[in-house]
Design a protein around this motif. Structure first.
Motif, short mmCIF file in Angstrom:
data_model
loop_
_atom_site.label_atom_id
_atom_site.label_comp_id
_atom_site.label_asym_id
_atom_site.label_seq_id
_atom_site.Cartn_x
_atom_site.Cartn_y
_atom_site.Cartn_z
N GLY A 1 42.38 12.64 35.70
CA GLY A 1 43.52 11.73 35.87
C GLY A 1 43.08 10.29 35.98
N ILE B 1 49.65 8.91 32.20
CA ILE B 1 49.91 10.34 32.24
C ILE B 1 49.53 10.99 30.91
CG2 ILE B 1 51.74 12.08 32.40
CD1 ILE B 1 53.06 10.19 34.49
N ALA C 1 49.88 15.31 35.00
CA ALA C 1 49.38 15.88 33.75
C ALA C 1 49.07 17.36 33.91
CB ALA C 1 48.14 15.13 33.29
N ALA D 1 48.57 10.48 38.17
CA ALA D 1 48.66 10.89 36.77
C ALA D 1 47.97 12.22 36.54
CB ALA D 1 48.07 9.82 35.86
#
Length: 94
Positions: free
Chosen positions: A36, A69, A17, A13
């Motif tokens: 994350g 995310i 991101a 994630a």
């Protein structure tokens, strides 16, 4: 879902991101991973409370990934705002 699964989800994630947040990537990969993981834990909490995702099936649930995310992206935007990093060019000194 266990903490190890959230950490693995957070690593992924964080990278996703970082790709989604506009602007310069001035932070390092380690900070992206940490944000994350924190975002995944935050997103996991939201997914559990809002979407009622429980158990091992939560790792493969789309809502869990989206929340992780989004949580990482929000934390990354917050980090960029706190540290004063902005998107675009700097005007002034050369």
């Amino acid at each position: 879902m266990g903490i190890i699964a959230w950490i693995a989800l957070g690593l992924i994630a964080g990278v996703v991101a970082r790709m989604l947040v506009p602007g310069r990537d001035s932070q390092g990969l380690i900070i992206s991973f940490v944000l994350g993981i924190a975002g995944a834990l935050l997103g996991g909490f939201v997914a559990t409370e809002v979407f009622h995702v429980k158990g091992i099936q939560g790792f493969f649930n789309l809502s869990t990934w989206v929340c992780a995310i989004l949580g990482a992206a929000v934390l990354l935007l917050g980090y960029n705002m706190i540290t004063g990093r902005r998107s675009g060019r700097r005007i002034g000194r050369r």
